[in-house]
Design a protein around this motif. Sequence first.
Motif, PDB file in Angstrom:
ATOM      1  N   ILE A   6      30.456  41.905  31.824  1.00 16.41           N
ATOM      2  CA  ILE A   6      31.253  41.905  30.604  1.00 16.41           C
ATOM      3  C   ILE A   6      31.909  43.269  30.461  1.00 16.41           C
ATOM      4  O   ILE A   6      31.243  44.304  30.479  1.00 16.41           O
ATOM      5  N   ILE A   7      33.229  43.284  30.325  1.00 16.21           N
ATOM      6  CA  ILE A   7      33.967  44.529  30.191  1.00 16.21           C
ATOM      7  C   ILE A   7      33.914  44.996  28.748  1.00 16.21           C
ATOM      8  O   ILE A   7      34.369  44.320  27.835  1.00 16.21           O
ATOM      9  N   ALA A   8      33.342  46.179  28.540  1.00 18.04           N
ATOM     10  CA  ALA A   8      33.246  46.755  27.205  1.00 18.04           C
ATOM     11  C   ALA A   8      34.356  47.762  26.985  1.00 18.04           C
ATOM     12  O   ALA A   8      35.085  48.114  27.899  1.00 18.04           O
ATOM     13  N   ALA A   9      34.505  48.246  25.749  1.00 15.69           N
ATOM     14  CA  ALA A   9      35.619  49.139  25.426  1.00 15.69           C
ATOM     15  C   ALA A   9      35.120  50.508  25.017  1.00 15.69           C
ATOM     16  O   ALA A   9      34.154  50.655  24.303  1.00 15.69           O
ATOM     17  N   LYS A 247      42.753  25.871  32.660  1.00 16.75           N
ATOM     18  CA  LYS A 247      42.921  26.787  33.781  1.00 16.75           C
ATOM     19  C   LYS A 247      42.700  28.212  33.300  1.00 16.75           C
ATOM     20  O   LYS A 247      43.299  28.646  32.320  1.00 16.75           O
ATOM     21  N   SER A 248      41.859  28.942  34.011  1.00 10.35           N
ATOM     22  CA  SER A 248      41.630  30.354  33.723  1.00 10.35           C
ATOM     23  C   SER A 248      41.659  31.134  35.031  1.00 10.35           C
ATOM     24  O   SER A 248      41.765  30.556  36.115  1.00 10.35           O
ATOM     25  N   TYR A 249      41.573  32.458  34.898  1.00  9.80           N
ATOM     26  CA  TYR A 249      41.681  33.337  36.071  1.00  9.80           C
ATOM     27  C   TYR A 249      40.481  34.274  36.129  1.00  9.80           C
ATOM     28  O   TYR A 249      39.968  34.721  35.104  1.00  9.80           O
ATOM     29  N   GLU A 250      40.069  34.573  37.350  1.00  4.37           N
ATOM     30  CA  GLU A 250      38.946  35.489  37.564  1.00  4.37           C
ATOM     31  C   GLU A 250      39.276  36.462  38.683  1.00  4.37           C
ATOM     32  O   GLU A 250      40.035  36.127  39.599  1.00  4.37           O
ATOM     33  N   ILE A 251      38.690  37.643  38.597  1.00  2.00           N
ATOM     34  CA  ILE A 251      38.583  38.520  39.752  1.00  2.00           C
ATOM     35  C   ILE A 251      37.097  38.599  40.089  1.00  2.00           C
ATOM     36  O   ILE A 251      36.291  39.037  39.267  1.00  2.00           O
ATOM     37  N   VAL A 252      36.760  38.145  41.279  1.00  2.00           N
ATOM     38  CA  VAL A 252      35.362  38.043  41.699  1.00  2.00           C
ATOM     39  C   VAL A 252      35.129  38.954  42.896  1.00  2.00           C
ATOM     40  O   VAL A 252      35.948  39.012  43.818  1.00  2.00           O
ATOM     41  N   PHE A 253      34.015  39.661  42.871  1.00  2.00           N
ATOM     42  CA  PHE A 253      33.609  40.506  43.984  1.00  2.00           C
ATOM     43  C   PHE A 253      32.659  39.724  44.879  1.00  2.00           C
ATOM     44  O   PHE A 253      31.589  39.281  44.458  1.00  2.00           O
ATOM     45  N   TYR A 254      33.075  39.547  46.151  1.00  5.36           N
ATOM     46  CA  TYR A 254      32.245  38.869  47.147  1.00  5.36           C
ATOM     47  C   TYR A 254      31.729  39.921  48.130  1.00  5.36           C
ATOM     48  O   TYR A 254      32.505  40.452  48.944  1.00  5.36           O
ATOM     49  N   LEU A 264      34.035  40.116  37.902  1.00  6.79           N
ATOM     50  CA  LEU A 264      34.348  41.373  37.246  1.00  6.79           C
ATOM     51  C   LEU A 264      35.311  41.214  36.078  1.00  6.79           C
ATOM     52  O   LEU A 264      35.343  42.041  35.168  1.00  6.79           O
ATOM     53  N   ARG A 265      36.113  40.158  36.097  1.00  4.95           N
ATOM     54  CA  ARG A 265      37.119  39.992  35.054  1.00  4.95           C
ATOM     55  C   ARG A 265      37.452  38.514  34.887  1.00  4.95           C
ATOM     56  O   ARG A 265      37.634  37.809  35.876  1.00  4.95           O
ATOM     57  N   GLN A 266      37.499  38.041  33.642  1.00  4.56           N
ATOM     58  CA  GLN A 266      37.926  36.685  33.325  1.00  4.56           C
ATOM     59  C   GLN A 266      39.042  36.752  32.293  1.00  4.56           C
ATOM     60  O   GLN A 266      39.002  37.583  31.383  1.00  4.56           O
ATOM     61  N   SER A 267      40.034  35.875  32.448  1.00  6.29           N
ATOM     62  CA  SER A 267      41.175  35.913  31.537  1.00  6.29           C
ATOM     63  C   SER A 267      41.871  34.570  31.529  1.00  6.29           C
ATOM     64  O   SER A 267      41.838  33.836  32.515  1.00  6.29           O
ATOM     65  N   VAL A 282      39.754  48.489  38.776  1.00  8.68           N
ATOM     66  CA  VAL A 282      41.092  48.623  38.197  1.00  8.68           C
ATOM     67  C   VAL A 282      41.804  47.280  38.274  1.00  8.68           C
ATOM     68  O   VAL A 282      41.750  46.604  39.306  1.00  8.68           O
ATOM     69  N   TRP A 283      42.467  46.882  37.190  1.00 10.47           N
ATOM     70  CA  TRP A 283      43.296  45.688  37.224  1.00 10.47           C
ATOM     71  C   TRP A 283      44.541  45.900  36.367  1.00 10.47           C
ATOM     72  O   TRP A 283      44.542  46.678  35.429  1.00 10.47           O
ATOM     73  N   SER A 284      45.623  45.210  36.737  1.00  9.03           N
ATOM     74  CA  SER A 284      46.862  45.343  35.981  1.00  9.03           C
ATOM     75  C   SER A 284      47.331  43.986  35.496  1.00  9.03           C
ATOM     76  O   SER A 284      47.086  42.953  36.125  1.00  9.03           O
ATOM     77  N   GLU A 285      47.984  44.026  34.344  1.00 11.58           N
ATOM     78  CA  GLU A 285      48.612  42.864  33.742  1.00 11.58           C
ATOM     79  C   GLU A 285      50.058  43.233  33.453  1.00 11.58           C
ATOM     80  O   GLU A 285      50.482  44.354  33.718  1.00 11.58           O
ATOM     81  N   ILE A 286      50.824  42.293  32.903  1.00  7.83           N
ATOM     82  CA  ILE A 286      52.199  42.619  32.547  1.00  7.83           C
ATOM     83  C   ILE A 286      52.172  43.744  31.503  1.00  7.83           C
ATOM     84  O   ILE A 286      51.591  43.607  30.436  1.00  7.83           O
ATOM     85  N   GLY A 287      52.768  44.879  31.835  1.00  7.17           N
ATOM     86  CA  GLY A 287      52.913  45.963  30.873  1.00  7.17           C
ATOM     87  C   GLY A 287      51.765  46.939  30.756  1.00  7.17           C
ATOM     88  O   GLY A 287      51.883  47.929  30.029  1.00  7.17           O
TER      89      GLY A 287
END
Length: 387
Positions: A6-9, A247-254, A264-267, A282-287
């Motif tokens: 879970i990504i905290a702030a 439909k959702s998106y993930e970044i998964v570490f294998y 690592l990230r769900q969106s 590190v991850w990037s989105e629009i903007g």
Amino acid sequence: MLTVVIIAAGIVTINIANKNDKPTSNQQATPSEIAEKKPPQSITATASSPPAVQQYKLKSESFVSTFVAPSYISDSFIAFEKDISEKATSYIDTFSLTTKQLKNIYQTPNKEIINSLVGVEDKLFWVEYSRDQEKDKSWEIKSLDLKTNQKKTLFSGASEDNIEPPILRVFDDQVTWIEKTIKDHIVYSSAMLYKPITNDFVKVATSELNEQGKHRKGIYMAIQRPVPDGMLVQQSVFKTVGDTTDKSYEIVFYPYDQSKPITLRQSQQGMVDFTADQKWFVWSEIGKLSVADRKTGEIRYVIEAKDKDLTIDSPFIRDNHLYYRYSMYQIFDVDLTTGKTSELSEYRLSTSKIFNTSDYLGYSYMDAKNNNGEVEFEIISPINQTN
């Protein structure tokens, strides 16, 4: 079952300065104006050392109708691919850093396209396939030994139902890609790892997307990024919710050792690009681009673009510095010890993505309006390297 982080702030927000002369965000990329590099801003005494950047300019009539960028970088030369559309042929060229000579070392025999050229030590690797617009497309992963000039086809396959062929990405001495096959309306994705030095081949992870019924169910692996201890994969997740498909998106570490994967990230929104080392994710989105502590998940920095419709991509971490490209315009450097952001290049249209080979990173400029066949390569050398 996947482990989920879970990504905290706990965030420092950084804004990228905007310019008035940029085109609108829906314009397509075109080659850039050649420009002298602006040096990084000064960094405080507690910061890590700034990078060493070497500039090389070369010119060729064959560059007038194409765009080139440094795909493979060594101590002695740069290799890159180019596609000449009027000849319907792709080429691989090298540029010697000592003699400044340009040399063609390969061209496709049957008017195919070369895609995602990478290198490990003295060998080049790329994906080659037909340029014809076909629903089902055969592809080959080829290699060229730069010492012996021996060429080989290492792997081959077919991308069905308009699925794109594999994209190669490297980390140190490892080549990776995602291979997809379809059988009985099930799409199988496989994250592949090849070690050229030892000739080892590993299927790191697999997933299935079932398209047999009314609704899709399962996981579709889109793109990979190899990191020191495993492979990051951006994937789409399809679930049936009532009478609809969610439909959702993930970044998964294998992990390379094929132990339990970690999400690592769900969106609900897709992510543009991503990377990691053993300390940072590190991850990037629009903007915007976000930097998190990989162990705790705490977000340490958020870098926001003034134009929220433009992308940030090709992030790479080297020597506690994060490098990334802002749209098609500029390369930035973030000192991860302080969060200090510096301009590594001038604001120009168009700047290539950043490419990596072992410890080197590189990108290029070309003139967008008056392409006379001149390109400028900029190479980021390892900080601990003596120049």
